[in-house]
Design a protein around this motif. Structure first.
Motif, PDB file in Angstrom:
ATOM      1  N   HIS A 226     -13.555  48.867  15.394  1.00  0.00           N
ATOM      2  CA  HIS A 226     -12.569  48.079  16.134  1.00  0.00           C
ATOM      3  C   HIS A 226     -12.215  48.850  17.407  1.00  0.00           C
ATOM      4  O   HIS A 226     -12.000  50.067  17.372  1.00  0.00           O
ATOM      5  CB  HIS A 226     -11.317  47.837  15.293  1.00  0.00           C
ATOM      6  N   PRO A 227     -12.151  48.184  18.549  1.00  0.00           N
ATOM      7  CA  PRO A 227     -11.857  48.897  19.798  1.00  0.00           C
ATOM      8  C   PRO A 227     -10.591  49.726  19.759  1.00  0.00           C
ATOM      9  O   PRO A 227     -10.499  50.769  20.406  1.00  0.00           O
ATOM     10  CB  PRO A 227     -11.759  47.763  20.825  1.00  0.00           C
ATOM     11  N   GLY A 228      -9.594  49.287  18.988  1.00  0.00           N
ATOM     12  CA  GLY A 228      -8.358  50.056  18.912  1.00  0.00           C
ATOM     13  C   GLY A 228      -8.540  51.400  18.245  1.00  0.00           C
ATOM     14  O   GLY A 228      -7.804  52.351  18.543  1.00  0.00           O
ATOM     15  N   PHE A 229      -9.495  51.506  17.326  1.00  0.00           N
ATOM     16  CA  PHE A 229      -9.796  52.789  16.686  1.00  0.00           C
ATOM     17  C   PHE A 229     -10.703  53.634  17.563  1.00  0.00           C
ATOM     18  O   PHE A 229     -10.543  54.864  17.647  1.00  0.00           O
ATOM     19  CB  PHE A 229     -10.475  52.526  15.339  1.00  0.00           C
ATOM     20  N   PRO A 390      -6.640  59.308  16.345  1.00  0.00           N
ATOM     21  CA  PRO A 390      -5.845  58.166  16.816  1.00  0.00           C
ATOM     22  C   PRO A 390      -4.360  58.266  16.493  1.00  0.00           C
ATOM     23  O   PRO A 390      -3.514  57.878  17.308  1.00  0.00           O
ATOM     24  CB  PRO A 390      -6.495  56.972  16.104  1.00  0.00           C
ATOM     25  N   GLY A 391      -4.021  58.778  15.279  1.00  0.00           N
ATOM     26  CA  GLY A 391      -2.605  58.975  14.956  1.00  0.00           C
ATOM     27  C   GLY A 391      -1.786  57.705  15.101  1.00  0.00           C
ATOM     28  O   GLY A 391      -2.053  56.694  14.451  1.00  0.00           O
ATOM     29  N   VAL A 392      -0.776  57.762  15.968  1.00  0.00           N
ATOM     30  CA  VAL A 392       0.030  56.577  16.269  1.00  0.00           C
ATOM     31  C   VAL A 392      -0.121  56.186  17.728  1.00  0.00           C
ATOM     32  O   VAL A 392       0.791  55.622  18.340  1.00  0.00           O
ATOM     33  CB  VAL A 392       1.523  56.800  15.906  1.00  0.00           C
ATOM     34  N   ASP A 393      -1.283  56.476  18.288  1.00  0.00           N
ATOM     35  CA  ASP A 393      -1.598  55.990  19.632  1.00  0.00           C
ATOM     36  C   ASP A 393      -1.325  54.487  19.676  1.00  0.00           C
ATOM     37  O   ASP A 393      -1.778  53.743  18.797  1.00  0.00           O
ATOM     38  CB  ASP A 393      -3.081  56.266  19.924  1.00  0.00           C
ATOM     39  N   PRO A 394      -0.576  54.017  20.667  1.00  0.00           N
ATOM     40  CA  PRO A 394      -0.252  52.584  20.729  1.00  0.00           C
ATOM     41  C   PRO A 394      -1.478  51.677  20.710  1.00  0.00           C
ATOM     42  O   PRO A 394      -1.417  50.564  20.165  1.00  0.00           O
ATOM     43  CB  PRO A 394       0.525  52.454  22.039  1.00  0.00           C
ATOM     44  N   VAL A 395      -2.572  52.138  21.293  1.00  0.00           N
ATOM     45  CA  VAL A 395      -3.807  51.351  21.275  1.00  0.00           C
ATOM     46  C   VAL A 395      -4.295  51.167  19.842  1.00  0.00           C
ATOM     47  O   VAL A 395      -4.720  50.078  19.435  1.00  0.00           O
ATOM     48  CB  VAL A 395      -4.883  52.050  22.128  1.00  0.00           C
ATOM     49  N   PHE A 396      -4.234  52.230  19.056  1.00  0.00           N
ATOM     50  CA  PHE A 396      -4.678  52.177  17.668  1.00  0.00           C
ATOM     51  C   PHE A 396      -3.745  51.316  16.831  1.00  0.00           C
ATOM     52  O   PHE A 396      -4.198  50.466  16.049  1.00  0.00           O
ATOM     53  CB  PHE A 396      -4.755  53.593  17.109  1.00  0.00           C
ATOM     54  N   VAL A 397      -2.460  51.515  16.969  1.00  0.00           N
ATOM     55  CA  VAL A 397      -1.495  50.742  16.184  1.00  0.00           C
ATOM     56  C   VAL A 397      -1.635  49.256  16.498  1.00  0.00           C
ATOM     57  O   VAL A 397      -1.625  48.405  15.597  1.00  0.00           O
ATOM     58  CB  VAL A 397      -0.066  51.234  16.451  1.00  0.00           C
TER      59      VAL A 397
END
Length: 450
Positions: A226-229, A390-397
């Motif tokens: 997924h692009p967010g990951f 990724p952690g809690v990067d807004p892109v990942f969340v």
């Protein structure tokens, strides 16, 4: 941003090139314009909740009606009541370490003396694993993003190996009247320990709590591409490479090592759909587990090459870490520290270590990479940078909530964002996928038996 141009880079093992080609046309971390309905929904929304007639056969246990038929992709809207965030768990004090390790190794008959030998990783950090704190932060970030989108979905968090346990989370959800849960496991890839074991946990908890006839649990797809990951890894590698090159290090003297948790070779070979299944593909050595990592690494390097002149000449490898088990049992190789030791002979002056197999900076990252791999690089006399998870990067969340949204909306597979040709991965796991050779098959939710 994730590129969709031809891929670059080199690796130790690669699946067929056709499976690596990025296929998504959806911008990284772009949120689709969707219906922000409440989880309580309307009567019309509930009529689209995957309802089936009694004559239709349910082949997926513990599932919502929409998922119970076993289709790879659930393309009907489902009005879920809550999100079940499933974690590994970790100790939060010195007194927790051995009981936690007993939970991790339950059923293997490992004595406490042996467990104490491996406890030093946790002892070094005061007996505290960072993973619970990180999952608390992730839970809060998910809740904030769900609220921002107007989605009234509580997040119930439970772990496999330490408090709060999954049975507590599911019991709390049922007590609140939230009986249609969508599972989100804190692992992106396909294997027994990173996918199927969580599905077995869901089935075990529903059975042991007596809620199997009351609560259903589906699971979001494996989100490795997924692009967010993927995007946070692109950002980290880009920054590391840019720093090396700006300091005058030639691209040919830079190496990027994508690191993930090693698993038994036999388990890796059984990851993903098996022979005879409609979705089976020959993914090469290491099965779906290795192929997914290789595909993500290829996309990351292609994106970096598209942004930084000369980066296309940087070599990269997929490496493994955190091996356990007896020496006689084959596990995926090569080991990250062994590869680092060989880099000076190849003319490498700087290495970027990318924890591509991990969502956050938990113990395997803090000890195996930040301690042992960095020591190996220092001993080899080369410069090393460990890139962020990724952690809690807004892109990942945002990407994780996109995964929830696509199940709420019944988004067709053809419209789901994915950065590699392997995706989008399926919603309902296929028969016999991700077998644990040692333990065999146990009942599992969110997939066709066995």
């Amino acid at each position: 941003m994730i590129a969709t141009s031809p891929l670059h880079g080199r690796s130790i093992r690669r699946p067929p090139p056709a499976l690596l080609a990025p296929m998504t046309t959806v911008p990284a971390y772009a949120s689709r314009t969707v219906n922000r309905r409440s989880r309580r929904g309307t009567t019309a929304a509930r009529c689209q909740d995957g309802g089936v007639t009694s004559s239709e056969q349910h082949v997926v246990p513990f599932a919502s009606p929409a998922a119970a038929q076993g289709s790879p992709f659930v393309e009907q809207p489902v009005a879920y009541d809550g999100i079940l965030l499933a974690g590994f768990g970790g100790p939060e004090g010195q007194d927790d370490v051995i009981p936690f390790l007993r939970n991790v190794t339950r059923g293997r008959g490992i004595p406490d003396e042996r467990l104490e030998e491996v406890a030093h990783h946790y002892r070094h950090f005061g007996g505290v694993s960072p993973i619970n704190a990180q999952n608390r932060a992730l839970k809060a970030a998910l809740e904030a993003e769900l609220a921002r989108r107007g989605l009234d979905l509580p997040v119930y968090w439970g772990n496999r190996n330490w408090a709060p346990y999954l049975d507590e989370a599911v019991t709390d959800a049922a007590a609140a009247g939230d009986t249609r849960l969508l599972g989100l496991a804190t692992s992106a890839y396909s294997s027994f320990s990173s996918c199927r074991q969580y599905r077995e946990d869901f089935a075990r908890v529903l059975t042991e709590t007596g809620l199997a006839d009351t609560v259903t649990i589906d699971k979001v797809r494996q989100f490795f591409d997924h692009p967010g990951f993927v995007q946070p890894f692109v950002d980290g590698v880009r920054d590391a490479v840019a720093g090396f090159l700006s300091d005058g290090i030639a691209p040919e003297a830079v190496r990027v090592l994508f690191s993930t948790h090693s698993i038994p070779t036999a388990d890796a070979e059984r990851s993903g759909p098996r022979d005879g299944d409609e979705l089976h593909r020959d993914l090469g050595e290491g099965g779906a587990y290795a192929a997914q990592h290789l595909a993500v690494a290829d996309v990351v390097m292609a994106a970096v090459a598209a942004e930084i002149p000369g980066a296309e000449r940087i070599a990269w490898d997929l490496v493994y870490q955190s091996r356990s088990g007896p020496p006689s049992q084959p596990w995926l190789e090569p080991d990250v520290n062994d590869v680092i030791a060989e880099l000076p002979a190849a003319g490498v002056q700087a290495v970027a270590i990318v924890p591509v197999g991990f969502m956050s900076d938990h113990m395997e990252v803090l000890w195996d990479l930040d301690t042992e791999a960095m020591d190996a690089a220092a001993e080899a006399g080369i410069r090393a940078v460990r890139t962020p998870t990724p952690g809690v990067d807004p892109v990942f969340v945002s990407g994780l909530v996109d995964l929830v949204q696509e199940r709420l909306d019944g988004t067709p597979a053809s419209a789901r964002p994915h950065a590699t040709g392997l995706g989008p991965w399926f919603d309902v796991c296929r028969p016999a996928c991700c077998e644990n050779v040692r333990a065999g098959f146990k009942p599992a939710a969110a997939g066709i038996a066995p």
